[in-house]
Structures are given as structure tokens and as C-alpha cells.
Design a protein around this motif. Sequence first.
Motif, PDB file in Angstrom:
ATOM      1  N   ASP A  65       1.480   3.129   0.823  1.00 44.49           N
ATOM      2  CA  ASP A  65       2.126   2.653   2.043  1.00 44.49           C
ATOM      3  C   ASP A  65       2.133   1.125   2.088  1.00 44.49           C
ATOM      4  OD1 ASP A  65       3.172   3.201   4.834  1.00 44.49           O
ATOM      5  OD2 ASP A  65       1.406   1.994   5.299  1.00 44.49           O
ATOM      6  N   ALA A  66       1.037   0.499   1.669  1.00 42.24           N
ATOM      7  CA  ALA A  66       0.987  -0.968   1.652  1.00 42.24           C
ATOM      8  C   ALA A  66       1.991  -1.534   0.645  1.00 42.24           C
ATOM      9  CB  ALA A  66      -0.430  -1.429   1.311  1.00 42.24           C
ATOM     10  N   ILE A  67       2.109  -0.886  -0.505  1.00 38.31           N
ATOM     11  CA  ILE A  67       3.095  -1.340  -1.504  1.00 38.31           C
ATOM     12  C   ILE A  67       4.511  -1.213  -0.952  1.00 38.31           C
ATOM     13  CG2 ILE A  67       4.051  -0.838  -3.777  1.00 38.31           C
ATOM     14  CD1 ILE A  67       1.257  -0.034  -4.664  1.00 38.31           C
ATOM     15  N   ARG A  68       4.776  -0.103  -0.255  1.00 40.41           N
ATOM     16  CA  ARG A  68       6.104   0.079   0.346  1.00 40.41           C
ATOM     17  C   ARG A  68       6.406  -1.008   1.371  1.00 40.41           C
ATOM     18  NH1 ARG A  68       8.012   2.090   4.889  1.00 40.41           N
ATOM     19  NH2 ARG A  68       5.896   2.617   5.589  1.00 40.41           N
ATOM     20  N   GLU A  69       5.411  -1.327   2.199  1.00 44.94           N
ATOM     21  CA  GLU A  69       5.613  -2.378   3.199  1.00 44.94           C
ATOM     22  C   GLU A  69       5.822  -3.739   2.538  1.00 44.94           C
ATOM     23  OE1 GLU A  69       5.756  -2.179   6.538  1.00 44.94           O
ATOM     24  OE2 GLU A  69       5.701   0.015   6.411  1.00 44.94           O
ATOM     25  N   ALA A  99       0.995  -6.692   5.118  1.00 41.10           N
ATOM     26  CA  ALA A  99       1.175  -5.688   4.064  1.00 41.10           C
ATOM     27  C   ALA A  99       0.370  -6.049   2.819  1.00 41.10           C
ATOM     28  CB  ALA A  99       2.657  -5.548   3.723  1.00 41.10           C
ATOM     29  N   GLN A 100       0.383  -7.346   2.461  1.00 38.88           N
ATOM     30  CA  GLN A 100      -0.415  -7.778   1.308  1.00 38.88           C
ATOM     31  C   GLN A 100      -1.902  -7.607   1.580  1.00 38.88           C
ATOM     32  OE1 GLN A 100       0.939 -11.788   0.814  1.00 38.88           O
ATOM     33  NE2 GLN A 100       2.735 -11.216  -0.392  1.00 38.88           N
ATOM     34  N   ARG A 101      -2.343  -7.941   2.790  1.00 39.96           N
ATOM     35  CA  ARG A 101      -3.749  -7.752   3.154  1.00 39.96           C
ATOM     36  C   ARG A 101      -4.139  -6.283   3.058  1.00 39.96           C
ATOM     37  NH1 ARG A 101      -4.613  -7.984   9.264  1.00 39.96           N
ATOM     38  NH2 ARG A 101      -3.534  -6.002   8.893  1.00 39.96           N
ATOM     39  N   PHE A 103      -2.741  -4.062   1.229  1.00 37.97           N
ATOM     40  CA  PHE A 103      -2.726  -3.681  -0.183  1.00 37.97           C
ATOM     41  C   PHE A 103      -4.058  -4.022  -0.849  1.00 37.97           C
ATOM     42  CE2 PHE A 103      -2.057  -5.280  -4.535  1.00 37.97           C
ATOM     43  CZ  PHE A 103      -1.678  -4.101  -5.159  1.00 37.97           C
ATOM     44  N   TYR A 104      -4.564  -5.231  -0.598  1.00 38.60           N
ATOM     45  CA  TYR A 104      -5.841  -5.622  -1.196  1.00 38.60           C
ATOM     46  C   TYR A 104      -7.001  -4.798  -0.632  1.00 38.60           C
ATOM     47  CZ  TYR A 104      -3.656  -9.645  -3.445  1.00 38.60           C
ATOM     48  OH  TYR A 104      -2.887 -10.438  -4.233  1.00 38.60           O
ATOM     49  N   ILE A 105      -6.976  -4.527   0.666  1.00 38.48           N
ATOM     50  CA  ILE A 105      -8.058  -3.751   1.267  1.00 38.48           C
ATOM     51  C   ILE A 105      -8.105  -2.350   0.666  1.00 38.48           C
ATOM     52  CG2 ILE A 105      -8.824  -2.653   3.410  1.00 38.48           C
ATOM     53  CD1 ILE A 105      -7.901  -5.130   4.904  1.00 38.48           C
ATOM     54  N   SER A 106      -6.957  -1.669   0.634  1.00 39.02           N
ATOM     55  CA  SER A 106      -6.931  -0.304   0.097  1.00 39.02           C
ATOM     56  C   SER A 106      -7.198  -0.289  -1.407  1.00 39.02           C
ATOM     57  CB  SER A 106      -5.580   0.343   0.399  1.00 39.02           C
ATOM     58  OG  SER A 106      -4.521  -0.440  -0.149  1.00 39.02           O
ATOM     59  N   GLY A 107      -6.693  -1.302  -2.131  1.00 40.36           N
ATOM     60  CA  GLY A 107      -6.945  -1.353  -3.573  1.00 40.36           C
ATOM     61  C   GLY A 107      -8.411  -1.556  -3.901  1.00 40.36           C
ATOM     62  N   PHE A 108      -9.042  -2.496  -3.203  1.00 44.64           N
ATOM     63  CA  PHE A 108     -10.473  -2.726  -3.436  1.00 44.64           C
ATOM     64  C   PHE A 108     -11.309  -1.522  -3.007  1.00 44.64           C
ATOM     65  CE2 PHE A 108      -9.726  -7.540  -3.170  1.00 44.64           C
ATOM     66  CZ  PHE A 108      -9.704  -7.635  -4.548  1.00 44.64           C
TER      67      PHE A 108
END
Length: 232
Positions: A65-69, A99-101, A103-108
Motif C-alpha cells: 500500500d505504501a509503494i502504491r501511494e 507515503a515514503q515514511r 514505506f520505510y516503517i513497514s519495510g523496516f
Amino acid sequence: MSLQWTLIATFLYAEIAVVLLLVLPVASPQRWQKFFKSRFLQSLGQQASMYFLVLLAILVLFLMDAIREMRKYSSIEVSDHGHAHLDAEMQGNMRLFRAQRNFYISGFALFLSLVIRRLVILISAQATLIAQSQASMKQAQSATSAARNLLQKSGESAQNDSNEVHDKAIKELKIQLKELQSKNLELENELTKEKKDKAAIKSQADSLVKEYDRLNEEHSKLQAAGGDKKSD
């Protein structure tokens, strides 16, 4: 920050704390092994794999979802950069940053989940190897004392038949000693390898914490820049 991303961020902070507890010399591998084999964790052990897979699936969904945003607001920023109003442009940049934030939160969070699982496996394996090494050392010491007793008895005995029996027993004990020594050497090598893996995981965790701090600083700078633009 919305409720779901607040929960993901809280979960990420908890993961960082767990990684630090597992990496730092807070407790010995034997104590961690006892904790992992406690009644509470044993009751959850049968369904732990299912819970872990569900957690990974949720984190992957949030990551997608973060990547899509990110792709959505990046394309809007590129196409309308020259024609958008200042407020609309700032709002688009803010949404892109969020969205970038996310992405990093979910990725980490996803990465640290895998790291924690690997750390638990390595600590359990290290505790098992230490227990096996201690048992092997005790067996070697008992075999050595038995060999010394047999040597003393063989020196006191004068009969040829008994001497042959003692010599045979001594040879068998020497063979057992060699096998135990070789096994002990293998266990020490495995322990050294596990310690190196643990140190590598610790360095990776430290680098992740540093990267997260850097992202927080960038976030603060972007918020400050956004506030200056609004004031202008």
C-alpha cells in the motif's frame, strides 16, 4: 499519522527494543533458551508459525500500500509540477513524504521480524551447542579419570591375562577420548561460527537504527521546510 500506521510504528519500536535485548549481553544463551521454553511460549509454540505468517502478510500488505501511494503521488508531482497551485503542490509533497515514511516503517518492520526470528533460532542453537559441549567435556573428564584408574590397576596387577584385558580397555578408552576431543573441537568451531553470525546481525541492527534516525532527521527537516513555506 493514522491509527494503523501508528500501530505499525509502535510495533517497529518494539522490534528494535527486542533486537537490542537479544543482541546485547543482557542474558546468557542458556537463560534465553529457558525463556523460549517457558510454559507461556510453549503454549503459543504450536501456533507460532501461523501467527508469524499472518504478521508477515499484514506487513507485506502495508508495504504494498505504501509503494502504491508513493507511485501515485510521485506521478502526480511530475505531471502537475508546473501548473499546480502552491498549496496543492505542498499538499502533494506532504502526501508523498507520508507515503515514503510509511514505506520505510513497514519495510523496516518486515525486515526486523525476519531478523528477530533468525536471532531466536541462532540463540537456541548456541545454547544447545554449549550444553552439548559441556556434556562432552564431562564425558571426557570421566573417561580420563577411568583411564587413570585402569592404568593404576594395570600397574599393580602382575598377571598377563589381566594386563592384556587392561591394555585393551585402555586402547578403547584412548579411542573414545580421541572421538570426544574431535567432537569437542567441532562443537567449539560451531560456537565460533554462531558468535560471528550473532555479531553480523548486531552490526546490521545498529545500521538499521542509524538509518531510522537519519530518516527521522530528514522528516524533521522536511516538516520545518514545509512550515516555512506555509508561513511565507
